[in-house]
Write a protein that holds these residues in place. Structure first.
Motif, PDB file in Angstrom:
ATOM      1  N   VAL A  15      33.255  39.897  37.527  1.00  0.00           N
ATOM      2  CA  VAL A  15      33.613  40.919  36.931  1.00  0.00           C
ATOM      3  C   VAL A  15      35.488  40.494  35.572  1.00  0.00           C
ATOM      4  O   VAL A  15      36.046  40.534  37.237  1.00  0.00           O
ATOM      5  CB  VAL A  15      33.152  42.102  37.280  1.00  0.00           C
ATOM      6  CG1 VAL A  15      33.839  42.991  35.852  1.00  0.00           C
ATOM      7  CG2 VAL A  15      31.303  42.288  37.255  1.00  0.00           C
ATOM      8  N   PHE A  16      35.170  40.385  34.835  1.00  0.00           N
ATOM      9  CA  PHE A  16      36.914  40.538  34.663  1.00  0.00           C
ATOM     10  C   PHE A  16      37.802  41.933  33.195  1.00  0.00           C
ATOM     11  O   PHE A  16      36.333  42.023  33.139  1.00  0.00           O
ATOM     12  CB  PHE A  16      37.338  39.123  33.981  1.00  0.00           C
ATOM     13  CG  PHE A  16      37.013  37.544  34.548  1.00  0.00           C
ATOM     14  CD1 PHE A  16      37.332  37.283  34.863  1.00  0.00           C
ATOM     15  CD2 PHE A  16      35.895  37.167  34.684  1.00  0.00           C
ATOM     16  CE1 PHE A  16      37.758  36.633  36.039  1.00  0.00           C
ATOM     17  CE2 PHE A  16      35.224  35.951  34.952  1.00  0.00           C
ATOM     18  CZ  PHE A  16      35.865  35.835  36.083  1.00  0.00           C
ATOM     19  N   ASP A  17      38.425  41.863  34.219  1.00  0.00           N
ATOM     20  CA  ASP A  17      39.051  42.998  33.088  1.00  0.00           C
ATOM     21  C   ASP A  17      39.891  42.993  31.491  1.00  0.00           C
ATOM     22  O   ASP A  17      40.849  42.243  31.310  1.00  0.00           O
ATOM     23  CB  ASP A  17      40.484  44.170  33.663  1.00  0.00           C
ATOM     24  CG  ASP A  17      40.862  44.979  33.285  1.00  0.00           C
ATOM     25  OD1 ASP A  17      40.801  45.303  31.772  1.00  0.00           O
ATOM     26  OD2 ASP A  17      41.807  46.213  32.868  1.00  0.00           O
TER      27      ASP A  17
ATOM     28  N   VAL B 124      47.714  37.421  41.038  1.00  0.00           N
ATOM     29  CA  VAL B 124      48.736  38.363  40.004  1.00  0.00           C
ATOM     30  C   VAL B 124      48.748  38.538  38.779  1.00  0.00           C
ATOM     31  O   VAL B 124      47.444  39.310  38.391  1.00  0.00           O
ATOM     32  CB  VAL B 124      49.575  36.543  39.336  1.00  0.00           C
ATOM     33  CG1 VAL B 124      50.698  37.234  38.471  1.00  0.00           C
ATOM     34  CG2 VAL B 124      49.152  35.972  40.329  1.00  0.00           C
ATOM     35  N   PRO B 125      49.232  39.938  39.004  1.00  0.00           N
ATOM     36  CA  PRO B 125      49.331  40.818  37.801  1.00  0.00           C
ATOM     37  C   PRO B 125      49.069  40.272  36.662  1.00  0.00           C
ATOM     38  O   PRO B 125      49.982  39.876  36.388  1.00  0.00           O
ATOM     39  CB  PRO B 125      49.620  42.191  37.928  1.00  0.00           C
ATOM     40  CG  PRO B 125      50.368  42.431  39.636  1.00  0.00           C
ATOM     41  CD  PRO B 125      50.126  40.696  39.754  1.00  0.00           C
TER      42      PRO B 125
ATOM     43  N   THR C  52      40.756  41.115  42.514  1.00  0.00           N
ATOM     44  CA  THR C  52      41.693  40.486  42.995  1.00  0.00           C
ATOM     45  C   THR C  52      41.883  40.115  42.132  1.00  0.00           C
ATOM     46  O   THR C  52      43.120  39.359  42.692  1.00  0.00           O
ATOM     47  CB  THR C  52      40.368  39.055  43.319  1.00  0.00           C
ATOM     48  OG1 THR C  52      39.981  38.932  41.553  1.00  0.00           O
ATOM     49  CG2 THR C  52      38.570  39.606  43.488  1.00  0.00           C
ATOM     50  N   GLN C  53      42.482  40.309  40.917  1.00  0.00           N
ATOM     51  CA  GLN C  53      43.236  39.697  40.026  1.00  0.00           C
ATOM     52  C   GLN C  53      43.291  38.027  39.652  1.00  0.00           C
ATOM     53  O   GLN C  53      44.846  37.780  39.436  1.00  0.00           O
ATOM     54  CB  GLN C  53      44.943  40.471  40.448  1.00  0.00           C
ATOM     55  CG  GLN C  53      44.675  42.044  39.435  1.00  0.00           C
ATOM     56  CD  GLN C  53      46.026  42.837  39.692  1.00  0.00           C
ATOM     57  OE1 GLN C  53      47.028  42.407  41.106  1.00  0.00           O
ATOM     58  NE2 GLN C  53      46.442  43.924  39.704  1.00  0.00           N
ATOM     59  N   THR C  54      42.426  37.954  40.043  1.00  0.00           N
ATOM     60  CA  THR C  54      42.774  36.499  39.675  1.00  0.00           C
ATOM     61  C   THR C  54      42.817  35.599  38.021  1.00  0.00           C
ATOM     62  O   THR C  54      42.896  36.533  37.714  1.00  0.00           O
ATOM     63  CB  THR C  54      41.593  35.479  40.405  1.00  0.00           C
ATOM     64  OG1 THR C  54      40.261  35.934  39.424  1.00  0.00           O
ATOM     65  CG2 THR C  54      41.359  35.339  42.012  1.00  0.00           C
ATOM     66  N   LEU C  55      44.031  34.446  38.359  1.00  0.00           N
ATOM     67  CA  LEU C  55      43.817  34.325  36.786  1.00  0.00           C
ATOM     68  C   LEU C  55      42.783  33.029  36.822  1.00  0.00           C
ATOM     69  O   LEU C  55      42.929  32.243  37.220  1.00  0.00           O
ATOM     70  CB  LEU C  55      45.126  33.739  36.592  1.00  0.00           C
ATOM     71  CG  LEU C  55      46.281  34.982  36.599  1.00  0.00           C
ATOM     72  CD1 LEU C  55      48.075  33.962  37.241  1.00  0.00           C
ATOM     73  CD2 LEU C  55      46.344  35.738  35.748  1.00  0.00           C
ATOM     74  N   GLY C  56      42.095  33.296  34.829  1.00  0.00           N
ATOM     75  CA  GLY C  56      41.548  32.471  34.586  1.00  0.00           C
ATOM     76  C   GLY C  56      41.123  32.430  33.054  1.00  0.00           C
ATOM     77  O   GLY C  56      41.904  32.147  32.499  1.00  0.00           O
ATOM     78  N   GLY C  57      40.393  31.101  32.504  1.00  0.00           N
ATOM     79  CA  GLY C  57      39.995  31.914  31.543  1.00  0.00           C
ATOM     80  C   GLY C  57      38.695  30.725  31.244  1.00  0.00           C
ATOM     81  O   GLY C  57      37.815  30.261  31.961  1.00  0.00           O
TER      82      GLY C  57
END
Length: 253
Positions: A125-127, A162-163, A193-198
């Motif tokens: 799930v992503f914000d 990372v925020p 988790t604030q993981t970075l992705g795309g």
């Protein structure tokens, strides 16, 4: 599908963009965020990524029945079906009207799908609100970007917390816009988790593979972190995705 060029061909063709991508990505994660854009009622507040550990040609998947069930889920806005390149896994990229409804989907309804097949699955799930400005800048179709039918999708996630407001997305976007075949990008920031992705749309499978196999691993290496990448053949799932109001396709005339 055209024959996939060799890795050597890919490296030669994309040498300049790769250097620029690495320079943009390996810097300190210190750039400030921009103010959040105004959103409309149909703009997603959350994204969901799913993948089921099963191998089945997409034309043999019961997507019509699954579509009907998913349409009934609270807060569901749209779904883009995913068929794994090389392994025929089944998955999806969804838009929801709230984080609460996205949570309910991955904890309540969705586990029932792979349970029928007796297999494990993966959900994220992503914000969406945290990354809206960055995604708009990359022409994301969820925010009104051009709807050129994609040939492939690439999902990426860095094992890095990372925020998103501290991530150097402006510099990264500038480099990504030079990538061969990249049509648009949705930035992803992991809930909790604030993981970075795309979630990236490419014009061809070849260009998607070039990015996922040759370029993105170097970006992750520059940041000193592990990563997850998946490539999906968009051509085989177009009909099923259109039936779920996928924003990657213009409505039928």
């Amino acid at each position: 599908m055209t024959e996939t060029p060799t890795n050597a061909d890919f490296r030669e063709r994309s040498r300049l963009p790769r250097r620029q991508l690495l320079a943009a990505s390996a810097g300190a994660l210190l750039l400030p965020s921009l103010p959040k854009a105004q959103v409309t009622a149909m703009t997603p507040k959350a994204f969901v990524y799913t993948e089921v550990a099963i191998s089945v040609p997409f034309d043999q998947a019961p997507w019509q029945e699954i579509n009907e069930a998913i349409r009934q889920q609270p807060g569901f806005l749209n779904k883009t079906w995913l068929s794994g390149h090389g392994n025929n896994s089944l998955g999806g990229f969804y838009g929801f009207d709230s984080i609460e409804n996205a949570r309910k989907f991955v904890t309540g309804y969705f586990p029932s799908e792979p349970r029928v097949f007796g297999v494990a699955h993966n959900t994220r799930v992503f914000d969406a609100q945290a990354t809206a400005a960055a995604s708009r800048d990359m022409g994301a179709v969820q925010y009104g970007g051009a709807k050129d039918a994609p040939g492939a999708f690439v999902y990426t996630e860095l094992q890095l917390s990372v925020p998103f407001g501290d991530a150097p997305w402006q510099a990264r976007n500038k480099a990504l816009k030079m990538l061969p075949g990249l049509q648009n990008k949705v930035w992803l920031s992991g809930l909790q988790t604030q993981t970075l992705g795309g979630f990236d749309a490419f014009d061809t499978l070849d260009h998607a593979l070039d990015f996922a196999v040759n370029m993105f691993p170097e970006t992750a290496a520059g940041l000193g972190c592990a990563f997850y990448t998946r490539v999906f053949d968009a051509s085989v799932t177009e009909t099923a995705s259109r039936a779920m109001r996928s924003p990657y396709y213009s409505p039928a005339a």
